[in-house]
Design a protein around this motif. Sequence first.
Motif, PDB file in Angstrom:
ATOM      1  N   GLN A 110       4.137   6.020 -27.824  1.00  0.00           N
ATOM      2  CA  GLN A 110       4.108   6.710 -26.412  1.00  0.00           C
ATOM      3  C   GLN A 110       3.090   7.955 -27.153  1.00  0.00           C
ATOM      4  O   GLN A 110       2.222   8.371 -26.146  1.00  0.00           O
ATOM      5  CB  GLN A 110       5.393   7.538 -26.562  1.00  0.00           C
ATOM      6  CG  GLN A 110       6.354   6.689 -26.117  1.00  0.00           C
ATOM      7  CD  GLN A 110       8.221   6.929 -25.810  1.00  0.00           C
ATOM      8  OE1 GLN A 110       8.545   8.633 -26.541  1.00  0.00           O
ATOM      9  NE2 GLN A 110       8.997   6.250 -24.974  1.00  0.00           N
ATOM     10  N   ASP A 111       3.550   8.674 -28.050  1.00  0.00           N
ATOM     11  CA  ASP A 111       1.723   9.217 -29.108  1.00  0.00           C
ATOM     12  C   ASP A 111       1.192   8.651 -28.609  1.00  0.00           C
ATOM     13  O   ASP A 111      -0.270   9.556 -28.074  1.00  0.00           O
ATOM     14  CB  ASP A 111       2.293   9.348 -30.342  1.00  0.00           C
ATOM     15  CG  ASP A 111       3.932  10.053 -30.746  1.00  0.00           C
ATOM     16  OD1 ASP A 111       4.111  11.119 -29.191  1.00  0.00           O
ATOM     17  OD2 ASP A 111       4.442  10.116 -31.775  1.00  0.00           O
ATOM     18  N   SER A 112       0.496   7.380 -29.496  1.00  0.00           N
ATOM     19  CA  SER A 112      -0.542   6.816 -29.800  1.00  0.00           C
ATOM     20  C   SER A 112      -1.190   6.763 -27.747  1.00  0.00           C
ATOM     21  O   SER A 112      -1.723   7.041 -26.934  1.00  0.00           O
ATOM     22  CB  SER A 112      -0.349   5.365 -29.738  1.00  0.00           C
ATOM     23  OG  SER A 112      -2.158   4.596 -29.561  1.00  0.00           O
ATOM     24  N   VAL A 162      -0.477   8.831 -25.171  1.00  0.00           N
ATOM     25  CA  VAL A 162      -0.569   9.952 -24.050  1.00  0.00           C
ATOM     26  C   VAL A 162      -2.171  10.678 -24.941  1.00  0.00           C
ATOM     27  O   VAL A 162      -2.568  11.389 -24.475  1.00  0.00           O
ATOM     28  CB  VAL A 162       0.225  11.164 -24.931  1.00  0.00           C
ATOM     29  CG1 VAL A 162       0.639  12.794 -24.656  1.00  0.00           C
ATOM     30  CG2 VAL A 162       1.978  10.700 -24.312  1.00  0.00           C
ATOM     31  N   LYS A 163      -2.297  10.091 -26.079  1.00  0.00           N
ATOM     32  CA  LYS A 163      -3.215  11.120 -27.255  1.00  0.00           C
ATOM     33  C   LYS A 163      -4.580   9.918 -26.584  1.00  0.00           C
ATOM     34  O   LYS A 163      -5.762  10.580 -26.234  1.00  0.00           O
ATOM     35  CB  LYS A 163      -3.074  10.556 -28.779  1.00  0.00           C
ATOM     36  CG  LYS A 163      -2.769  11.243 -29.338  1.00  0.00           C
ATOM     37  CD  LYS A 163      -2.642  10.720 -30.960  1.00  0.00           C
ATOM     38  CE  LYS A 163      -1.636  11.779 -31.587  1.00  0.00           C
ATOM     39  NZ  LYS A 163      -1.494  11.502 -33.023  1.00  0.00           N
ATOM     40  N   GLU A 212       8.928   5.256 -30.100  1.00  0.00           N
ATOM     41  CA  GLU A 212       8.483   6.790 -30.401  1.00  0.00           C
ATOM     42  C   GLU A 212       6.606   6.663 -30.336  1.00  0.00           C
ATOM     43  O   GLU A 212       5.462   7.704 -30.072  1.00  0.00           O
ATOM     44  CB  GLU A 212       8.706   7.774 -31.204  1.00  0.00           C
ATOM     45  CG  GLU A 212      10.513   8.049 -30.933  1.00  0.00           C
ATOM     46  CD  GLU A 212      10.932   9.263 -31.873  1.00  0.00           C
ATOM     47  OE1 GLU A 212      10.171   9.623 -32.233  1.00  0.00           O
ATOM     48  OE2 GLU A 212      11.821   8.906 -32.198  1.00  0.00           O
ATOM     49  N   SER A 213       5.636   5.758 -31.437  1.00  0.00           N
ATOM     50  CA  SER A 213       4.913   6.157 -31.713  1.00  0.00           C
ATOM     51  C   SER A 213       3.997   5.202 -31.130  1.00  0.00           C
ATOM     52  O   SER A 213       2.655   5.514 -30.768  1.00  0.00           O
ATOM     53  CB  SER A 213       4.306   5.385 -33.357  1.00  0.00           C
ATOM     54  OG  SER A 213       4.560   4.198 -33.341  1.00  0.00           O
TER      55      SER A 213
END
Length: 162
Positions: free
Chosen positions: A113-115, A117-118, A110-111
């Motif tokens: 994926q977040d990174s 997307v950012k 998840e982290s």
Amino acid sequence: MRDDPRWNVGEIRAKHAGEGVWNNSINQRATDGFVAIGDAASSINPLFGEGIRPGLASAEMAATVVRTALATDDVSEGRLREYERRWNEKRGQRWRLQRLLSDLLYDFSESQQDSFVKRVGRLSTTKAERLRRYDLGLFELVKLYPFRVKDVAKAPKLVRQL
């Protein structure tokens, strides 16, 4: 939304869903008297799942070749594979790179994926458009990748895909 009567259905007639099926997109797209375009030939953007623009691009390439083939009364595989050569030359290798990133994305934590997307969100409008069109190179795609030490184990599989 649950109170909206438009969402109440008396009978479900059909459900439509599926998954994108793609291979390396550097595949056979033509044979005697036949060309495959769009989704039928894996012309789906592997990172975003979008198929309309890549499908139209493949149709345009195919139409150019088919028009010439018909004008010369030669719809042989040899003539029609010019479309395939054009696709592979223009999109094929870049498509593989995005496919690789897509494969990695679905294995991200998840982290990660977040990174990712950012990082994509920080792309300029021009680079974001280039990403959509398969035009970012390997180095530019690597900069988007949220690398973790555990990802080293993925290297052999990734190298085989290139």
